[in-house]
Design a protein around this motif. Structure first.
Motif, PDB file in Angstrom:
ATOM      1  N   ARG A   6     -32.793   7.965  -2.722  1.00 30.51           N
ATOM      2  CA  ARG A   6     -32.255   8.324  -1.406  1.00 30.51           C
ATOM      3  C   ARG A   6     -33.161   7.798  -0.310  1.00 30.51           C
ATOM      4  NH1 ARG A   6     -28.998  12.726  -2.018  1.00 30.51           N
ATOM      5  NH2 ARG A   6     -29.481  13.609   0.002  1.00 30.51           N
ATOM      6  N   PRO A   7     -32.580   7.307   0.800  1.00 31.26           N
ATOM      7  CA  PRO A   7     -33.433   6.955   1.912  1.00 31.26           C
ATOM      8  C   PRO A   7     -34.090   8.216   2.466  1.00 31.26           C
ATOM      9  CG  PRO A   7     -31.111   6.651   2.478  1.00 31.26           C
ATOM     10  CD  PRO A   7     -31.168   7.102   1.059  1.00 31.26           C
ATOM     11  N   GLU A   8     -35.262   8.051   3.011  1.00 34.00           N
ATOM     12  CA  GLU A   8     -36.007   9.218   3.458  1.00 34.00           C
ATOM     13  C   GLU A   8     -35.379   9.836   4.711  1.00 34.00           C
ATOM     14  OE1 GLU A   8     -40.675  10.268   4.088  1.00 34.00           O
ATOM     15  OE2 GLU A   8     -40.002   8.483   3.077  1.00 34.00           O
ATOM     16  N   ALA A 447     -36.014  18.723  -1.372  1.00 34.31           N
ATOM     17  CA  ALA A 447     -35.462  17.361  -1.396  1.00 34.31           C
ATOM     18  C   ALA A 447     -36.076  16.525  -0.275  1.00 34.31           C
ATOM     19  CB  ALA A 447     -33.945  17.413  -1.247  1.00 34.31           C
ATOM     20  N   GLU A 448     -36.320  17.147   0.877  1.00 34.38           N
ATOM     21  CA  GLU A 448     -36.946  16.424   1.996  1.00 34.38           C
ATOM     22  C   GLU A 448     -38.393  16.062   1.684  1.00 34.38           C
ATOM     23  OE1 GLU A 448     -36.831  18.313   5.736  1.00 34.38           O
ATOM     24  OE2 GLU A 448     -34.678  18.025   5.998  1.00 34.38           O
ATOM     25  N   ARG A 449     -39.083  17.008   1.017  1.00 29.81           N
ATOM     26  CA  ARG A 449     -40.495  16.743   0.685  1.00 29.81           C
ATOM     27  C   ARG A 449     -40.627  15.634  -0.336  1.00 29.81           C
ATOM     28  NH1 ARG A 449     -41.056  22.371   0.951  1.00 29.81           N
ATOM     29  NH2 ARG A 449     -40.640  22.560  -1.260  1.00 29.81           N
ATOM     30  N   ASP A 450     -39.606  15.530  -1.201  1.00 26.49           N
ATOM     31  CA  ASP A 450     -39.693  14.603  -2.326  1.00 26.49           C
ATOM     32  C   ASP A 450     -38.454  13.724  -2.348  1.00 26.49           C
ATOM     33  OD1 ASP A 450     -40.375  13.350  -4.600  1.00 26.49           O
ATOM     34  OD2 ASP A 450     -40.198  15.095  -5.917  1.00 26.49           O
ATOM     35  N   LEU A 458     -31.689  15.786  -8.655  1.00 29.71           N
ATOM     36  CA  LEU A 458     -31.541  16.887  -7.719  1.00 29.71           C
ATOM     37  C   LEU A 458     -30.245  17.632  -7.983  1.00 29.71           C
ATOM     38  CD1 LEU A 458     -32.915  15.064  -4.612  1.00 29.71           C
ATOM     39  CD2 LEU A 458     -33.835  17.146  -5.591  1.00 29.71           C
ATOM     40  N   GLY A 459     -29.236  16.899  -8.441  1.00 27.97           N
ATOM     41  CA  GLY A 459     -27.973  17.549  -8.760  1.00 27.97           C
ATOM     42  C   GLY A 459     -28.159  18.610  -9.828  1.00 27.97           C
TER      43      GLY A 459
END
Ligand SMILES: Cc1cc2nc3c(=O)[nH]c(=O)nc-3n(C[C@H](O)[C@H](O)[C@H](O)COP(=O)(O)OP(=O)(O)OC[C@H]3O[C@@H](n4cnc5c(N)ncnc54)[C@H](O)[C@@H]3O)c2cc1C
Length: 465
Positions: A6-8, A447-450, A458-459
């Motif tokens: 995923r893009p950050e 999810a934002e941190r990693d 993540l799903g």
């Protein structure tokens, strides 16, 4: 679902939360407390969704209470912690309440195990098996296996065909309508667990609680806390489209310029979310739209006199309503202008006739049903009656429902889904809603941190309890 990186997302760009019901508000609270700049976009003219208040006309002015009935249980730990956080826990009023049971002919108390064992319309053997079913339900800790068993099969095994036909089936039909044969046995387990939570927690009596002023008070305190954290809460802002841009998301809504953000959390039902979010994978869109919801049509009545000592009366006879909920068996009538507040819910799916019938017709029909149970009720006793409709209240608990739970992290970068459909093995209530919201917020922050973690990974996290 792809497993691309995923893009950050840019935490500094803020988060938009779609939906200002309890779920959206608690997600917003936890994200704001983690330092995010949050904007809540709510379609309605006030926040709260299913928990929102409304006004009923009393003779001396409007009476404000919840559009749909709400009680808090002593075992609602996460909700009580939230109430403590916004300064309301100490105000909760706890009362011992009673439960009624109408078998189509008689109204009796079903408030204690002994009374349950004397229910009319059942033989002593059928009652004993009913008791065994409740005990079996209370003892099961992990309902995962029950999710694959049709509710009828499990109930008939424990209760036998007579108690199933006379007791369980009417109750299932009342709550799930024509969808009841699709339901899994974990649904009845969750219902039994919630009904017996106080006893399992070692509390001597089954007490129900409410915050003075109802959810209007809770929502005011929550909104106040959000505003002090800098959250921008906007009502009348129905979101029409969520699109991604090179640097985040763009949330189009009915009340002005689109909101640009680093991320968006959609807190509606998955079906509604699927209609809003651009770029979902076909599998994801199919899975989200396949989750069917049960709705409710509910009358609120202000009466000049009480009907019964029961907060909740189960109905198993032929009746146009699912139950009778006498709020003022719990709430002090002084809080409601001296009136007695009664709710008459009818659970149904949005395509059933009851959703298209007019208010006057429904009030007539529902009051007719109520008079069969309480023949002494006269038109002069009814000060006001008002109909509320909610097309989507809780997902139908189909076989293997938890395997269909949509993850919080979606395939669209920066788009998250936090929804009542993520409540696992539970009945819909605000405590479960708070748990789902907090779990989703934690997952979004993780999810934002990693951000390098794969969507597929993540799903899996998203569907873990
Ligand atoms: C009849 C009934 C009885 C209940 N009894 C109890 C009880 O006794 N105890 C208890 O704890 N709980 C009870 N509940 C459950 C409780 O109300 C819910 O758990 C809770 O309110 C669900 O919150 P939510 O945010 O998930 O959903 P909702 O309240 O449905 O919130 C979703 C929000 O999203 C908004 N929205 C939808 N689409 C858009 C869009 N495109 N753009 C912007 N906003 C949008 C909606 O307007 C709504 O405000 C009851 C519910 C009902 C209906």
């Amino acid at each position: 679902m792809s497993s691309t990186r995923r893009p950050e997302p840019d935490p500094a760009a803020g988060v938009a939360v779609v939906g200002g019901g309890m779920l959206g508000l608690v997600v917003a609270l936890r994200l704001a407390q983690a330092g995010r700049a949050v904007t809540v976009l709510e379609a309605g003219s006030r926040i709260g969704g299913l928990a929102a208040p409304w006004e009923l006309d009393g003779a001396h002015g409007p009476v404000t209470w919840d559009r749909f009935y709400h009680v808090t249980l002593a075992s609602d730990g996460e909700l009580r912690a939230l109430l403590a956080e916004v300064g309301l826990e100490g105000l909760v009023r706890w009362r011992t309440t009673r439960t009624g049971y109408w078998d189509g002919h008689r109204l009796v108390s079903a408030s204690t195990p002994a009374e349950l064992m004397r229910l009319p319309g059942l033989s002593p053997w059928a009652r004993a098996r009913l008791g065994a079913t409740l005990l079996a339900g209370m003892r099961i800790r992990d309902p995962a296996a029950l999710e694959r068993i049709p509710v009828r099969r499990w109930l008939e095994r424990w209760s036998g065909p007579t108690a199933f036909a006379r007791f369980w089936r009417p109750l299932l039909e009342a709550k799930l309508g024509s969808s009841w044969p699709d339901a899994n046995a974990a649904f009845i387990w969750a219902t039994i667990r919630r009904l017996t939570a106080a006893r399992r927690a070692g509390l001597r009596r089954e007490e129900l609680g409410y915050v003075p002023g109802g959810y209007a008070t809770v929502l005011r305190a929550l909104e106040d806390r959000l505003r002090r954290l800098g959250v921008d809460v906007r009502t009348g802002s129905a979101v029409t489209r969520v699109a991604t841009t090179p640097d985040g998301v763009r949330v189009h809504h009915a009340a002005g310029a689109p909101v640009g953000a680093g991320a968006v959390v959609v807190t509606t039902t998955p079906g509604r979310a699927a209609a809003l979010v651009d770029g979902l994978s076909p599998d994801e869109r199919r899975a989200w739209t396949a989750i069917r919801y049960q709705g409710v049509v509910c009358a609120s009545l202000l009466l000049r006199r009480p009907l019964s000592p029961y907060y909740l009366t189960y109905l198993v006879g032929e009746t146009p309503v699912t139950a009778v909920v006498e709020m003022t068996a719990l709430v002090d009538p002084a809080e409601l202008g001296g009136y007695h507040l009664v709710y008459l819910p009818r659970y149904a799916s949005a395509d059933e006739e009851v959703f298209t019938a007019g208010d006057a017709e429904l009030i007539d029909r529902f009051l007719g049903g109520l008079r069969r149970i309480h023949p002494a009720l006269t038109p002069a006793d009814v000060v006001t009656a008002r109909i509320a409709r909610a097309a989507e209240v809780f997902p139908i608990p189909v076989l293997g429902a938890s395997e269909r739970i949509p993850p919080v992290v979606t395939s669209v970068p920066g788009v998250y889904l936090a929804t009542s459909a993520q409540i696992r093995h539970g009945t819909l209530n605000v405590n479960e809603t708070v748990i789902a919201a907090q779990r989703a917020a934690a997952e979004i922050l993780a999810a934002e941190r990693d951000p390098g973690r794969s969507v597929a990974g993540l799903g899996r996290l998203g569907s873990r309890r």
